[in-house]
Design an enzyme around this catalytic site. Structure first.
Site, PDB file in Angstrom:
ATOM      1  CE1 TYR A 261      -3.340  -2.496   4.441  1.00 32.65           C
ATOM      2  CE2 TYR A 261      -5.102  -1.667   5.814  1.00 32.65           C
ATOM      3  CZ  TYR A 261      -4.381  -1.624   4.640  1.00 32.65           C
ATOM      4  OH  TYR A 261      -4.716  -0.729   3.667  1.00 32.65           O
TER       5      TYR A 261
ATOM      6  CE1 TYR B 283      -6.437   4.124  -1.180  1.00 28.28           C
ATOM      7  CE2 TYR B 283      -4.762   5.429  -2.277  1.00 28.28           C
ATOM      8  CZ  TYR B 283      -5.209   4.223  -1.803  1.00 28.28           C
ATOM      9  OH  TYR B 283      -4.434   3.113  -1.938  1.00 28.28           O
TER      10      TYR B 283
ATOM     11  CD  GLU C 209      -9.900  -1.315  -4.445  1.00 30.73           C
ATOM     12  OE1 GLU C 209      -9.771  -1.977  -5.482  1.00 30.73           O
ATOM     13  OE2 GLU C 209      -8.954  -0.960  -3.734  1.00 30.73           O
TER      14      GLU C 209
ATOM     15  NE  ARG D 133      -3.706   2.706  -6.332  1.00 26.67           N
ATOM     16  CZ  ARG D 133      -3.367   2.263  -5.123  1.00 26.67           C
ATOM     17  NH1 ARG D 133      -4.303   2.008  -4.245  1.00 26.67           N
ATOM     18  NH2 ARG D 133      -2.114   2.072  -4.815  1.00 26.67           N
TER      19      ARG D 133
ATOM     20  CG  ASP E  88       2.763  -0.680   4.378  1.00 28.33           C
ATOM     21  OD1 ASP E  88       3.150  -0.302   5.502  1.00 28.33           O
ATOM     22  OD2 ASP E  88       1.959  -0.039   3.668  1.00 28.33           O
TER      23      ASP E  88
HETATM   24  O1  GAE Z   1      -6.901   0.266  -0.404  1.00 31.86           O
HETATM   25  C1  GAE Z   1      -5.964   0.170  -1.200  1.00 31.86           C
HETATM   26  O2  GAE Z   1      -6.192  -0.202  -2.334  1.00 31.86           O
HETATM   27  C2  GAE Z   1      -4.587   0.584  -0.788  1.00 31.86           C
HETATM   28  O3  GAE Z   1      -3.550   0.039  -1.486  1.00 31.86           O
HETATM   29  C3  GAE Z   1      -4.380   0.625   0.668  1.00 31.86           C
HETATM   30  O4  GAE Z   1      -4.300  -0.655   1.153  1.00 31.86           O
HETATM   31  C4  GAE Z   1      -3.233   1.523   1.082  1.00 31.86           C
HETATM   32  O5  GAE Z   1      -3.437   2.037   2.362  1.00 31.86           O
HETATM   33  C5  GAE Z   1      -1.880   0.858   1.007  1.00 31.86           C
HETATM   34  C6  GAE Z   1      -0.782   1.815   1.380  1.00 31.86           C
HETATM   35  O6  GAE Z   1      -0.039   1.522   2.316  1.00 31.86           O
HETATM   36  O7  GAE Z   1      -0.661   2.860   0.727  1.00 31.86           O
HETATM   37  O8  GAE Z   1      -1.836  -0.236   1.869  1.00 31.86           O
HETATM   38 MG    MG Z   2      -8.305  -0.251  -1.973  1.00 33.31          MG
HETATM   39 MG    MG Z   3       0.115  -0.509   2.804  1.00 33.09          MG
END
Ligand code: GAE
Ligand code: MG
Ligand code: MG
Length: 396
Positions: A90, A164, A220, A162, A42
C-alpha cells in the site's frame, strides 16, 4: 499543452460490506481549457497514517506546473524521483504516481477526443473477466452470510469470486465445501488469497485440504511478505499457478528469476499508474509468465483506467479483481463503468470514458470523514467491526 493546476479532493465512500474507504480524486488542468481526472485509490490501509493533502497538493503544483502534459515519459521520470518505490502493498508513493498518471492519460486522450486505450497503442480486447471478493473469515459464523453474498452477486451476474483464506481454517473449509455443494457449475473460484498470512508450508498444508473441497484457478500470496524463497518452495509443491502482487519492477524480476510465481499480479495503484504496469506486463512476457490485474478496490475512475490497461495488455491470462464500483455505495462519476456477466467492459468515450459530477465531488469532499479506528483485523481483512469474530478480542 502546459499543465496549469493540480487539485486534490479527499472523499470517503462506504462499501456494501460495511467498511468505508478514503480516496483522493485528482483534477489536472492544462492548456486553455483541458481537464483530466484521476484517483489515488483506497488509502484506508496500513500503515495507518495519511497524506498531508494541502502539502502534497502544493508540492505537485510546484513539480508539474508549466510542464508539457503530453510528455508522459518526462513527468513520470520526475515523479519516480520525488515519489520513489517503497516496496510494500500500500505504497503511498505508488498512489501519488497513480493519481497523476491516470489524470494525465485522461487529459491527453480527452484533448485528442480518443479513448485512453488508444494512447496505450490500441485495444486487443473489449472486456476482461473479473471476480467479486469474499473477504476473510475469522469465525465459522461468517460462513453463512458469505454464502448468501455469493448468491446475491450471482443474481447480479457475477459467476466468479475470489476468497481470502488463512485466518481460520475451519471457517475456510466450511465455506469452500458448502460453496461447492451449493454453487457447483454456477459460480467459479478465481483465487484463494492468503494475503501473506501463513508461511509456505502452512499454506501448502491448507491447500491440500482445500483441494479436496473445491476447484479454483490460482493461489495468491501464499508465503510471508517478501519471502521469495518460500513462495518458490510453495510453487514447486502445488499443482495450481501461484500469483503475487508485484511491488515494483525489480521485485517483478526477482519473483520471476527466482521461479517464485506463475503470475504477476499487476496493479496501477501499487506500481504507480498505467505506464509502470505496461512495463511489468512486458517483463512477464519476456519471462513467459502470466499476468492478472489486481486491485485495491478502485473507484470508477481507477477501474476505468484498469479497463483500458486490460484492453491494451499483450499478456492477460487470468481474470482480474476489479469490482470496486460494485463494492462501493457511492462515487463521483455521473455514470459508472459497465459490467456484463462478470466482465468489466472497456469504456469507449474520450479519455477514461467517464464524466465527473463536480457538484457531487464537492459535497463528498465536504463530508469526507476519516474512519480509521483501532480494529486492526478489520483494516487487514476489509471486514466490518460488527463481524462475529470481533468479539473474540484483538487480532495480531
Ligand atoms: O490482496 C488483494 O488481492 C486485495 O485486493 C487486497 O489488496 C485488498 O485488501 C484490497 C481491499 O481494499 O479490499 O486492497
Ligand atoms: Mg491479493
Ligand atoms: Mg484496498
Amino acid at each position: 499543452m502546459k499543465i496549469k493546476r493540480v487539485q486534490l479532493f479527499p472523499i470517503a465512500t462506504p462499501r456494501q460490506t460495511g467498511i468505508a474507504n478514503q480516496h483522493v480524486i485528482v483534477k489536472l488542468e492544462a492548456g486553455d481549457s483541458h481537464v483530466g481526472w484521476g484517483e489515488m485509490s483506497d488509502l484506508s490501509h496500513v500503515p495507518m497514517y495519511q497524506f498531508d493533502l494541502p502539502e502534497l497538493e502544493r508540492m505537485l503544483n510546484e513539480l508539474l506546473r508549466g510542464k508539457e502534459a503530453r510528455n508522459l515519459a518526462k513527468i513520470e521520470d520526475d515523479l519516480i524521483r520525488f515519489f520513489p518505490d517503497e516496496g510494500h502493498m500500500y505504497s503511498r508513493s505508488g498512489l501519488v504516481r497513480q493519481g497523476v498518471d491516470l489524470a494525465l492519460h485522461d487529459l491527453i486522450a480527452r484533448a485528442a477526443g480518443a479513448p485512453v486505450y488508444d494512447l496505450l497503442g490500441g485495444k486487443l480486447r473489449d472486456r476482461m473477466r473479473v471476480c467479486y471478493p469474499i473477504f476473510r473469515m475469522r469465525s465459522v459464523e461468517e460462513v453463512a452470510p458469505n454464502l448468501e453474498r455469493v448468491e446475491e452477486k450471482l443474481a447480479q451476474g457475477f459467476d466468479l469470486i475470489r476468497v481470502y483464506v488463512g485466518a481460520n481454517l475451519e471457517a475456510d473449509e466450511l465455506f469452500l465445501g458448502q460453496f461447492t455443494d451449493r454453487f457447483r457449475g454456477r459460480v467459479e473460484i478465481k483465487s484463494l488469497d492468503f494475503s501473506n498470512l501463513l508461511d509456505w508450508r502452512r499454506a501448502a498444508m491448507a491447500l491440500e485440504r482445500f483441494d479436496e473441497l473445491c476447484d479454483y484457478m490460482l493461489v495468491e500470496s501464499g508465503a510471508p511478505r517478501n519471502d521469495i524463497e518460500g513462495l518458490a518452495q510453495l510453487r514447486s509443491r502445488t499443482r495450481r499457478p501461484i500469483s503475487e502482487h508485484v511491488l515494483h519492477i525489480h521485485h517483478g524480476w526477482q519473483l520471476l528469476s527466482a521461479g517464485a510465481v506463475d503470475i504477476l499480479n499487476v496493479s496501477p495503484y501499487l506500481l504507480g499508474g498505467l505506464r509502470a504496469c505496461e512495463r511489468m506486463i512486458a517483463l512477464a512476457e519476456a519471462a513467459r509468465a502470466s499476468v492478472l490485474i489486481g486491485t485495491t478496490q478502485e473507484l470508477n475512475l481507477g477501474t476505468a483506467a484498469v479497463a483500458h490497461l486490460a484492453a491494451a495488455a499483450r499478456i492477460l491470462d487470468y481474470p482480474g479483481d476489479n469490482t470496486g464500483p460494485h463494492l462501493y455505495t457511492d462515487d463521483v462519476v455521473k455514470a459508472p463503468v459497465q459490467y456484463e456477466q462478470s466482465h468489466l467492459l472497456t469504456p469507449e468515450g474520450p479519455g477514461l470514458g467517464l464524466e465527473v459530477d463536480e457538484t457531487k465531488l464537492q459535497t463528498m469532499t465536504a463530508n469526507a470523514a476519516w474512519t480509521f479506528g483501532v480494529d486492526l483485523a478489520g483494516v487487514l481483512d476489509r471486514t466490518a467491526a460488527n463481524r462475529p469474530s470481533a468479539e473474540r478480542g484483538p487480532v495480531k
